[in-house]
Design a protein around this motif. Structure first.
Motif, mmCIF file in Angstrom:
data_model
loop_
_atom_site.group_PDB
_atom_site.id
_atom_site.type_symbol
_atom_site.label_atom_id
_atom_site.label_comp_id
_atom_site.label_asym_id
_atom_site.label_seq_id
_atom_site.Cartn_x
_atom_site.Cartn_y
_atom_site.Cartn_z
ATOM 1 N N LEU A 17 -9.910 21.634 3.089
ATOM 2 C CA LEU A 17 -8.986 21.083 4.083
ATOM 3 C C LEU A 17 -9.311 19.621 4.365
ATOM 4 O O LEU A 17 -8.418 18.767 4.461
ATOM 5 C CB LEU A 17 -9.072 21.915 5.364
ATOM 6 C CG LEU A 17 -8.246 21.472 6.569
ATOM 7 C CD1 LEU A 17 -6.773 21.371 6.227
ATOM 8 C CD2 LEU A 17 -8.454 22.443 7.725
ATOM 9 N N ILE A 18 -10.589 19.313 4.495
ATOM 10 C CA ILE A 18 -11.023 17.925 4.709
ATOM 11 C C ILE A 18 -10.662 17.071 3.499
ATOM 12 O O ILE A 18 -10.190 15.938 3.639
ATOM 13 C CB ILE A 18 -12.541 17.877 4.986
ATOM 14 C CG1 ILE A 18 -12.833 18.477 6.361
ATOM 15 C CG2 ILE A 18 -13.071 16.441 4.906
ATOM 16 C CD1 ILE A 18 -14.303 18.677 6.634
ATOM 17 N N LYS A 22 -8.219 13.399 2.965
ATOM 18 C CA LYS A 22 -8.883 12.134 2.637
ATOM 19 C C LYS A 22 -7.905 11.050 2.203
ATOM 20 O O LYS A 22 -8.150 9.865 2.424
ATOM 21 C CB LYS A 22 -9.919 12.356 1.529
ATOM 22 C CG LYS A 22 -11.219 12.960 2.030
ATOM 23 C CD LYS A 22 -12.223 13.030 0.888
ATOM 24 C CE LYS A 22 -13.538 13.598 1.359
ATOM 25 N NZ LYS A 22 -14.533 13.686 0.253
ATOM 26 N N GLU A 23 -6.804 11.454 1.576
ATOM 27 C CA GLU A 23 -5.856 10.468 1.060
ATOM 28 C C GLU A 23 -4.443 10.804 1.541
ATOM 29 O O GLU A 23 -3.642 11.388 0.805
ATOM 30 C CB GLU A 23 -5.915 10.420 -0.463
ATOM 31 C CG GLU A 23 -7.272 10.016 -1.003
ATOM 32 C CD GLU A 23 -7.298 9.893 -2.507
ATOM 33 O OE1 GLU A 23 -7.008 8.796 -3.011
ATOM 34 O OE2 GLU A 23 -7.600 10.897 -3.169
ATOM 35 N N PRO A 24 -4.131 10.456 2.795
ATOM 36 C CA PRO A 24 -2.820 10.786 3.378
ATOM 37 C C PRO A 24 -1.638 10.254 2.579
ATOM 38 O O PRO A 24 -0.536 10.786 2.684
ATOM 39 C CB PRO A 24 -2.883 10.129 4.769
ATOM 40 C CG PRO A 24 -4.332 10.013 5.062
ATOM 41 C CD PRO A 24 -4.998 9.763 3.753
ATOM 42 N N LEU A 48 -6.546 18.972 11.951
ATOM 43 C CA LEU A 48 -6.398 18.802 10.511
ATOM 44 C C LEU A 48 -5.507 19.906 9.964
ATOM 45 O O LEU A 48 -5.720 21.089 10.255
ATOM 46 C CB LEU A 48 -7.753 18.860 9.807
ATOM 47 C CG LEU A 48 -8.733 17.711 10.014
ATOM 48 C CD1 LEU A 48 -9.971 17.940 9.164
ATOM 49 C CD2 LEU A 48 -8.104 16.376 9.668
ATOM 50 N N PHE A 49 -4.515 19.517 9.167
ATOM 51 C CA PHE A 49 -3.633 20.468 8.508
ATOM 52 C C PHE A 49 -3.720 20.252 6.999
ATOM 53 O O PHE A 49 -3.882 19.119 6.540
ATOM 54 C CB PHE A 49 -2.187 20.279 8.964
ATOM 55 C CG PHE A 49 -1.968 20.533 10.423
ATOM 56 C CD1 PHE A 49 -1.734 21.820 10.894
ATOM 57 C CD2 PHE A 49 -2.010 19.488 11.341
ATOM 58 C CE1 PHE A 49 -1.540 22.064 12.242
ATOM 59 C CE2 PHE A 49 -1.823 19.718 12.695
ATOM 60 C CZ PHE A 49 -1.581 21.009 13.151
ATOM 61 N N LEU A 146 -18.190 13.411 8.766
ATOM 62 C CA LEU A 146 -18.535 12.413 9.772
ATOM 63 C C LEU A 146 -17.702 11.155 9.603
ATOM 64 O O LEU A 146 -17.200 10.581 10.573
ATOM 65 C CB LEU A 146 -20.026 12.073 9.673
ATOM 66 C CG LEU A 146 -20.547 11.035 10.673
ATOM 67 C CD1 LEU A 146 -20.344 11.520 12.107
ATOM 68 C CD2 LEU A 146 -22.017 10.736 10.416
ATOM 69 N N GLU A 147 -17.533 10.714 8.358
ATOM 70 C CA GLU A 147 -16.746 9.508 8.116
ATOM 71 C C GLU A 147 -15.290 9.694 8.516
ATOM 72 O O GLU A 147 -14.675 8.806 9.107
ATOM 73 C CB GLU A 147 -16.847 9.120 6.632
ATOM 74 C CG GLU A 147 -18.214 8.553 6.252
ATOM 75 C CD GLU A 147 -18.323 8.259 4.774
ATOM 76 O OE1 GLU A 147 -17.323 8.440 4.052
ATOM 77 O OE2 GLU A 147 -19.408 7.826 4.331
#
Length: 276
Positions: A17-18, A22-24, A48-49, A146-147
């Protein structure tokens, strides 16, 4: 013979999911024309989706998915697999919590403006359950997580300050300032340790403005010693602008103005200085 690997537990599901987030810039391509199933969690203040078909894969990237991995299986199989992993059924849009509905609507309409939100179904990884899974795997927050969280917090802060400046400019305009931005200084961009974010001075009426921002009224409020010092030194001129960001993409929000730091509620000391 298929080559894909599915996630095995909720921790791997959240990792995918993360990765999805990362790249919307690729979100529109990845969701396709009729996305129906979405995985959801909250990290810090961020909802987050992610598309279920993407999130079902382990160790996947946007490039992997778009270059062919999406065709290695069908949506029905991935949805059933995720359902089995979390041991829960998908919930329709109308059955999820209002704050999740609102967050999802803002998120998907930012890149898919004509999407029918009532077709969407969700599986949410609860925050308590996520912590439990991490504890069982002896895993703390990763550098990537974290980032993402820090970048999102910075974005919330920057957007909140822009909304606050627009609010202050409108306020000064109503007071007769023909060019209100000439009377406003975005102090935090000049001096991050000033103890306030915005300085406003019109008709000899000064405001030291500290901006505190959140999304959908979620998240704690933190004050530094410098910020508290501003209120002690300037009890009449120091203000807090609480910005509830209602649309992060469009930089829209509601501003609540406080002139007394005690109006924020009870304070809890969470950081101590140790002198050695």
């Amino acid at each position: 013979m298929t080559t894909y690997k599915f996630i095995r537990d909720e921790t791997e599901l959240v990792q995918s999911l993360i990765e999805f987030n990362k790249e919307p810039i690729y979100h529109r391509k990845m969701v396709g024309n009729k996305p129906l199933y979405f995985v959801h969690t909250i990290i810090g203040e961020q909802h987050l989706f992610g598309l279920s078909k993407f999130c079902a894969f382990k160790d996947i990237t946007s490039d992997d998915y778009l270059s062919g991995k999406r065709r290695e299986t069908d949506g029905g199989k991935t949805q059933k697999h995720i359902e089995k992993v979390v041991n829960r059924q998908w919930e329709p849009y109308e059955g999820i919590a209002k704050n999740i509905q609102k967050a999802f609507k803002q998120w998907i309409e930012s890149f898919f403006p004509h999407y029918n939100i009532y077709n969407a179904n969700f599986l949410t990884i609860e925050a308590k359950l996520l912590k439990k899974v991490k504890a069982q795997n002896k895993r703390s927050i990763t550098q990537d997580e974290l980032e993402i969280l820090l970048d999102f917090k910075k974005r919330i802060g920057a957007t909140g300050e822009e909304i606050a400046i627009t609010y202050e400019a409108d306020r000064l305009l109503k007071l007769g300032a023909s060019s209100p931005l000439n009377y406003i200084t975005h102090t935090s961009k000049i001096n991050a340790n000033a103890g306030f974010d915005i300085y406003s001075d019109f008709n000899k009426k000064v405001r030291f403005i500290e901006v505190k921002s959140n999304v959908n009224n979620t998240g704690e409020i933190y004050l530094t010693s410098n910020e508290l010092s501003t209120f002690k030194s300037n009890p009449r001129e120091a203000y807090i602008y609480l910005v509830n960001i209602t649309n992060l993409e469009k930089k829209e929000g509601i501003v609540r103005v406080l002139n007394d730091v005690d109006e924020l509620g009870e304070r809890e000391a969470i950081l101590y200085k140790i002198i050695r």
